[in-house]
Design a protein around this motif. Structure first.
Motif: not given
Length: 224
Positions: A180, A184, A189-190, A200-201, A204-205, A210-211, A214, A218
């Motif tokens: 991810a 990102m 986004w990262y 944030t990671v 979404f984990s 969560g994935p 994302y 995204r």
């Protein structure tokens, strides 16, 4: 190393294959409830996570070395981390956006419609596994959930399919943040790896749900 350890564990430590495994498959395909709600959700989630990984890996999969991305992503729908592990270990890290627009399967997995379908499926499986219908209908939720946990624990101890499938989904969930972050970075986004990025990671984990969230939220790839 993780792939080798998982393979060795699956073939030497996990419960041996038995007729119970075939009965579980029949129960899942027939939606009879014989596999229990928790394992039913786990087994079906193993059809969702390969799609998630495809959406993360294929944008950086063109001319990958030393292994091509598509065959391993496709095989993961049938073999999970057994298929995906070697590719994750040997591929090149590509945090920059591809010069060309996604095509074929990569384009389909870039779609927000696909992401919405995956997220709805994940939420439905989570609700079923947690017995939320019983909670919403005013039934004895704790008793229903407790019974499902006992059923799953029994399957995990005696069924090779349930045991290995559970570990497979667990590993795919643990490995998600690493792929991810790369995706990102492609989408801006990262940025700096600061606390906000890490939070944030982490958000979404949350396994499976969560994935999928994302993928829905995204940003698009630059230039697309």
């Amino acid at each position: 190393a993780l792939w080798a350890a998982f393979a060795a564990y699956a073939f030497t430590v996990a419960p041996p294959s038995s007729p119970l495994d075939l009965e579980l498959v029949k129960a899942i395909v027939g939606s009879t409830g014989g596999a229990g709600a928790i394992f039913f959700a786990i087994f079906n989630a193993l059809g969702i996570m390969p799609a998630v990984y495809g959406a993360l890996l294929l944008p950086g999969g063109k001319d990958q070395r030393p292994l091509p991305a598509t065959p391993f992503v496709a095989a993961s729908f049938f073999a999970g981390f057994f298929a995906l592990g070697p590719y994750l270990a040997l591929r090149e890290w590509r945090p920059t956006a591809p010069a060309e627009a996604p095509e074929g399967l990569a384009k389909s997995l870039e779609s927000k419609v696909t992401a919405a379908v995956l997220l709805a499926s994940a939420l439905g499986l989570a609700a079923y596994a947690l017995q939320l219908p019983a909670l919403l209908s005013g039934g004895d939720w704790s008793a229903e959930l407790g019974a499902q946990v006992q059923t799953f624990a029994g399957l995990f101890d005696t069924s090779a399919l349930a045991h290995v499938s559970t570990l497979d989904l667990s590993i795919l969930s643990v490995m998600f943040p690493f792929t991810a972050i790369e995706d990102m970075q492609r989408r801006g986004w990262y940025q700096n790896g600061d606390l906000r990025d890490k939070a944030t990671v982490a958000l979404f984990s949350v396994p499976v749900v969560g994935p999928c969230a994302y993928l829905l939220l995204r940003p698009p790839l630059p230039g697309n």
